[in-house]
Enzyme design. Structure first.
Site, PDB file in Angstrom:
ATOM      1  N   PHE A 260     -16.252  -2.669  -8.352  1.00  0.00           N
ATOM      2  CA  PHE A 260     -15.580  -3.852  -8.904  1.00  0.00           C
ATOM      3  C   PHE A 260     -14.587  -4.458  -7.917  1.00  0.00           C
ATOM      4  O   PHE A 260     -13.780  -5.294  -8.290  1.00  0.00           O
ATOM      5  CB  PHE A 260     -14.852  -3.485 -10.202  1.00  0.00           C
ATOM      6  CG  PHE A 260     -15.779  -2.962 -11.266  1.00  0.00           C
ATOM      7  CD1 PHE A 260     -16.562  -3.838 -12.011  1.00  0.00           C
ATOM      8  CD2 PHE A 260     -15.908  -1.605 -11.492  1.00  0.00           C
ATOM      9  CE1 PHE A 260     -17.440  -3.354 -12.981  1.00  0.00           C
ATOM     10  CE2 PHE A 260     -16.773  -1.117 -12.457  1.00  0.00           C
ATOM     11  CZ  PHE A 260     -17.550  -1.990 -13.202  1.00  0.00           C
TER      12      PHE A 260
ATOM     13  N   CYS B 173     -21.181 -12.399  -4.997  1.00  0.00           N
ATOM     14  CA  CYS B 173     -21.504 -11.728  -6.270  1.00  0.00           C
ATOM     15  C   CYS B 173     -21.827 -12.676  -7.424  1.00  0.00           C
ATOM     16  O   CYS B 173     -22.932 -12.626  -7.964  1.00  0.00           O
ATOM     17  CB  CYS B 173     -20.365 -10.797  -6.655  1.00  0.00           C
ATOM     18  SG  CYS B 173     -20.222  -9.401  -5.524  1.00  0.00           S
TER      19      CYS B 173
END
Ligand code: NAD
Length: 439
Positions: free
Chosen positions: A156, A267
């Site tokens: 993350f 992303c």
């Protein structure tokens, strides 16, 4: 513990360097020989705050960090093998897993004892099981029976803040099927445990879904506020104040509620598209995420229209771009809104001058066809310009000297695509101001 990282890019290099910093022996592998040769010489391939120091400390001093192109050596060396290779979307919008499966085959080829194969790449739900099948297929060919586990451990980290995020993450997600694998993962993350970082232990599929659900949700927030911004422009409302007013509600939260030129980076664009692909394979249409992508595409185009509205005919007009990276504190330009805006400007025969503190080398390398005049500093980029367009909110761009700029530009137009400045202040400095979702 000995750990290998396969794929030494933004995620792999940060993961490898930080695990070495936390006391593990780490071997980072990449198929890109130039990248590994450079790392061995101390040349760091990406810009990420603090990363260079950590690599130097652990490569030169503690010697806990090593680099190689030899995947066989890496597989044999380690107890845990992290996969951090790219998972781009293909032309049909499906996540392209060729790099992940190539690594799985290679692991199958060289595995010599129990290992945990940790998937850090962002992969569609079900990929962990397929990785397991691929390793077993190769093992069968080799006539070997070797125990191993596959774990999903999505990453993350935020580029520009990657080191801090790795060491002090919001959560650690571990999708696993055996206690043995969970124990090894807990050992790897034992330091974070001291800091009470929440650890979610679940099955592989749920861990894979957590990553997509998180990224598509954040992308949704961005597209949502951009829609609000577009409506604000039509009704004399100020989206910055709307964001503030919304964000104070703890159920909503203020993060990712900044209107701007649309999301980019390595992303969100690919993960939102891949999510639609995942839906297709499951026989489900994720309508919200589909709209998020559409809104984002339109938003990027709207930014070009804004420039056109301010400057008029673009032929031979000079436009200054401040910021090329998709966000500050990174040199990553993948899917950066700046690139699509620059392309449209050049297509319309504008002269484009640009300055970015870290991303210009990547822009030159990956877009050699774009006829951009790269500048060494802000002032040089603004000389004789017809419009300054601030696209990335680097710290350097937050205190521009408009009193000085007024005398070096040709026409005092300022487009603040990140809503950094107070419009009244800019107007009082003699510039025409245009933000996103406010006047
Ligand atoms: P990247 O392109 O920066 O790096 C990937 C590296 O893998 C490259 O250096 C490439 O040469 C190498 N590679 C490819 N195939 C290989 C092979 N067979 N053997 C050895 N090396 C190989 O990619 P990234 O940004 O680090 O992303 C990696 C994964 O992590 C992706 O799935 C991405 O979605 C995910 N992710 C990225 C971020 C981010 O901010 N960049 C954050 C979270 C998750």
């Amino acid at each position: 513990m000995n750990i290998s990282i396969i794929g030494t890019g933004y995620v792999g290099l940060v993961t490898g360097a930080c695990l070495a910093e936390l006391g593990m022996n780490v071997l980072c592998v990449d198929k890109d020989e130039d990248k590994i040769n450079n790392l061995v010489k101390g040349i760091i391939p990406i810009y990420e705050p603090q990363l260079e120091d950590i690599i130097t400390r652990n490569y030169n001093d503690s010697r806990r960090l090593k680099f190689t192109t030899n995947i066989e050596e890496a597989v044999e060396y380690s107890k845990a093998i992290f996969i951090a290779v790219p998972t781009p979307t293909d032309e049909t919008g499906i996540a392209d897993l060729q790099f992940v499966f190539k690594v799985a085959s290679e692991i199958g080829m060289y595995i010599n004892g129990y290992k945990v194969i940790v998937d850090k790449s962002t992969v569609p739900i079900g990929t962990g099981q397929k990785v397991k099948e691929e390793i077993n297929r190769i093992l069968q060919k080799r006539n070997k029976c070797i125990d191993f586990d596959v774990v999903s451990n999505p990453e993350f980290l935020r580029e520009g803040n990657a080191v801090k995020d790795f060491v002090n993450p919001s959560r650690i997600v571990i999708g696993a099927e055996s206690e043995k694998a969970i124990d090894i993962m807990k050992k790897i993350y034992s330091i974070q445990d001291i800091f009470n970082i929440p650890i979610i232990i679940t099955n592989i599929e749920t861990a894979e879904m957590i990553k997509y659900a998180s990224n598509t949700f954040l992308a949704t927030k961005v597209s949502f506020i951009n829609e609000i911004a577009n409506m604000c422009e039509l009704c004399n409302a100020d989206v910055s104040v709307v964001s503030e007013g919304m964000g104070l509600d703890s159920r909503i939260g203020s993060k990712f509620l900044n209107a701007g030129p649309g999301f980019g980076g390595s992303c969100f664009p690919k993960d939102t598209k891949a999510f639609i692909g995942i839906g297709k394979t499951l026989g489900y249409i994720p309508n919200i995420v589909r709209t998020v992508i559409d809104v984002n595409d339109v938003q990027k185009k709207n930014m070009f229209k804004k420039i056109k509205k301010v400057v008029g005919k673009l032929e031979n007009k000079t436009i200054t771009i401040l910021g090329i990276s998709f966000k500050p504190e990174t040199d990553d330009i993948r899917e950066s809104p700046a690139i699509s805006i620059i392309k449209e400007l050049l297509d319309n025969k504008a002269v484009v001058k640009a300055f970015d503190p870290k991303a210009m080398d990547n822009a030159k390398k990956y877009y050699p066809e774009l006829n951009i005049e790269y500048c060494d500093d802000i002032d040089f980029a603004c000389i004789d310009t017809d419009c300054i367009v601030l696209i990335t909110e680097w710290e350097q761009f937050k205190n521009l000297n408009f009193e000085k700029l007024k005398y070096i530009v040709r026409t005092p137009n300022f487009l603040d695509l990140r809503n950094i400045y107070d419009p009244e202040y800019i107007k009082n400095s003699g510039f025409l101001y245009e933000g996103v979702g406010r006047k």
